[in-house]
Design a protein around this motif. Structure first.
Motif, mmCIF file in Angstrom:
data_model
loop_
_atom_site.group_PDB
_atom_site.id
_atom_site.type_symbol
_atom_site.label_atom_id
_atom_site.label_comp_id
_atom_site.label_asym_id
_atom_site.label_seq_id
_atom_site.Cartn_x
_atom_site.Cartn_y
_atom_site.Cartn_z
ATOM 1 N N THR A 42 -18.863 25.379 55.253
ATOM 2 C CA THR A 42 -19.936 26.581 55.298
ATOM 3 C C THR A 42 -21.190 25.597 55.453
ATOM 4 O O THR A 42 -21.363 25.436 54.212
ATOM 5 C CB THR A 42 -19.354 27.878 54.552
ATOM 6 N N VAL A 44 -25.118 27.200 55.655
ATOM 7 C CA VAL A 44 -25.758 28.731 55.797
ATOM 8 C C VAL A 44 -27.076 28.599 56.673
ATOM 9 O O VAL A 44 -27.399 27.503 56.542
ATOM 10 C CB VAL A 44 -26.516 29.104 54.370
ATOM 11 N N SER A 46 -30.929 29.573 57.929
ATOM 12 C CA SER A 46 -31.643 30.049 56.926
ATOM 13 C C SER A 46 -33.410 29.964 58.643
ATOM 14 O O SER A 46 -33.212 29.177 59.634
ATOM 15 C CB SER A 46 -32.613 29.514 55.580
ATOM 16 N N ILE A 63 -23.017 31.092 58.593
ATOM 17 C CA ILE A 63 -23.560 32.103 58.391
ATOM 18 C C ILE A 63 -25.089 32.086 58.584
ATOM 19 O O ILE A 63 -25.537 30.983 58.243
ATOM 20 C CB ILE A 63 -23.271 32.468 56.289
ATOM 21 N N GLY A 65 -27.829 35.043 57.825
ATOM 22 C CA GLY A 65 -28.438 36.700 57.501
ATOM 23 C C GLY A 65 -26.582 36.811 56.747
ATOM 24 O O GLY A 65 -26.151 36.255 55.889
ATOM 25 N N ASN A 66 -26.574 37.981 57.827
ATOM 26 C CA ASN A 66 -25.396 38.952 57.156
ATOM 27 C C ASN A 66 -23.617 38.812 58.387
ATOM 28 O O ASN A 66 -23.178 39.039 58.126
ATOM 29 C CB ASN A 66 -25.531 40.221 56.916
ATOM 30 N N GLN A 67 -23.952 37.623 58.713
ATOM 31 C CA GLN A 67 -23.196 38.105 59.953
ATOM 32 C C GLN A 67 -22.920 36.135 60.164
ATOM 33 O O GLN A 67 -23.331 35.379 59.492
ATOM 34 C CB GLN A 67 -23.883 37.557 61.308
ATOM 35 N N SER A 68 -21.013 35.942 60.850
ATOM 36 C CA SER A 68 -21.279 34.543 60.302
ATOM 37 C C SER A 68 -20.056 33.815 61.681
ATOM 38 O O SER A 68 -20.220 35.297 62.579
ATOM 39 C CB SER A 68 -20.471 34.328 58.870
#
Length: 109
Positions: A42, A44, A46, A63, A65-68
């Motif tokens: 994974t 992330v 930003s 990932i 924000g709140n989506q992936s």
């Protein structure tokens, strides 16, 4: 040199210069979308992320924000980097993120 000759020279020079620009690789050479459950790692992303490092053959969950989304980097070994915006769902990334793809060590002699 008359105007027609000058225009012909400009056209020839322009055509020659454009042949040096490398076209973007076809999307199928970048890999394939993958189910999130297939990811092995994974990352992330930003607002300050400018690049990610991956290895050919990996399936990565990104990932944002709140989506992936997940992408399998099983594309051409000739593609060393590309803009992740080309593979992310439309509108998910709001800035350029370059994916640097290292050669899969299984294929290095």
């Amino acid at each position: 040199m008359n105007a027609k000759q000058l225009i012909a020279v400009v056209i020839l020079l322009s055509a020659g210069a454009s042949s040096f620009a490398s076209p973007l690789p076809r999307i199928d050479l970048l890999g394939d979308p993958a189910p999130i459950s297939a990811s092995t790692r994974t990352i992330v992303i930003s607002p300050t992320t400018r690049y990610v490092n991956v290895t050919g053959g990996e399936t990565i969950k990104f990932i944002v924000g709140n989506q992936s989304f997940a992408w399998s980097f099983d594309g051409s070994t000739n593609v060393a980097s590309f803009d992740l915006n080309r593979t992310a769902p439309a509108g998910l990334l709001d800035h350029k993120v370059t994916a640097y793809v290292a050669v899969n060590p299984l294929y290095v002699p």
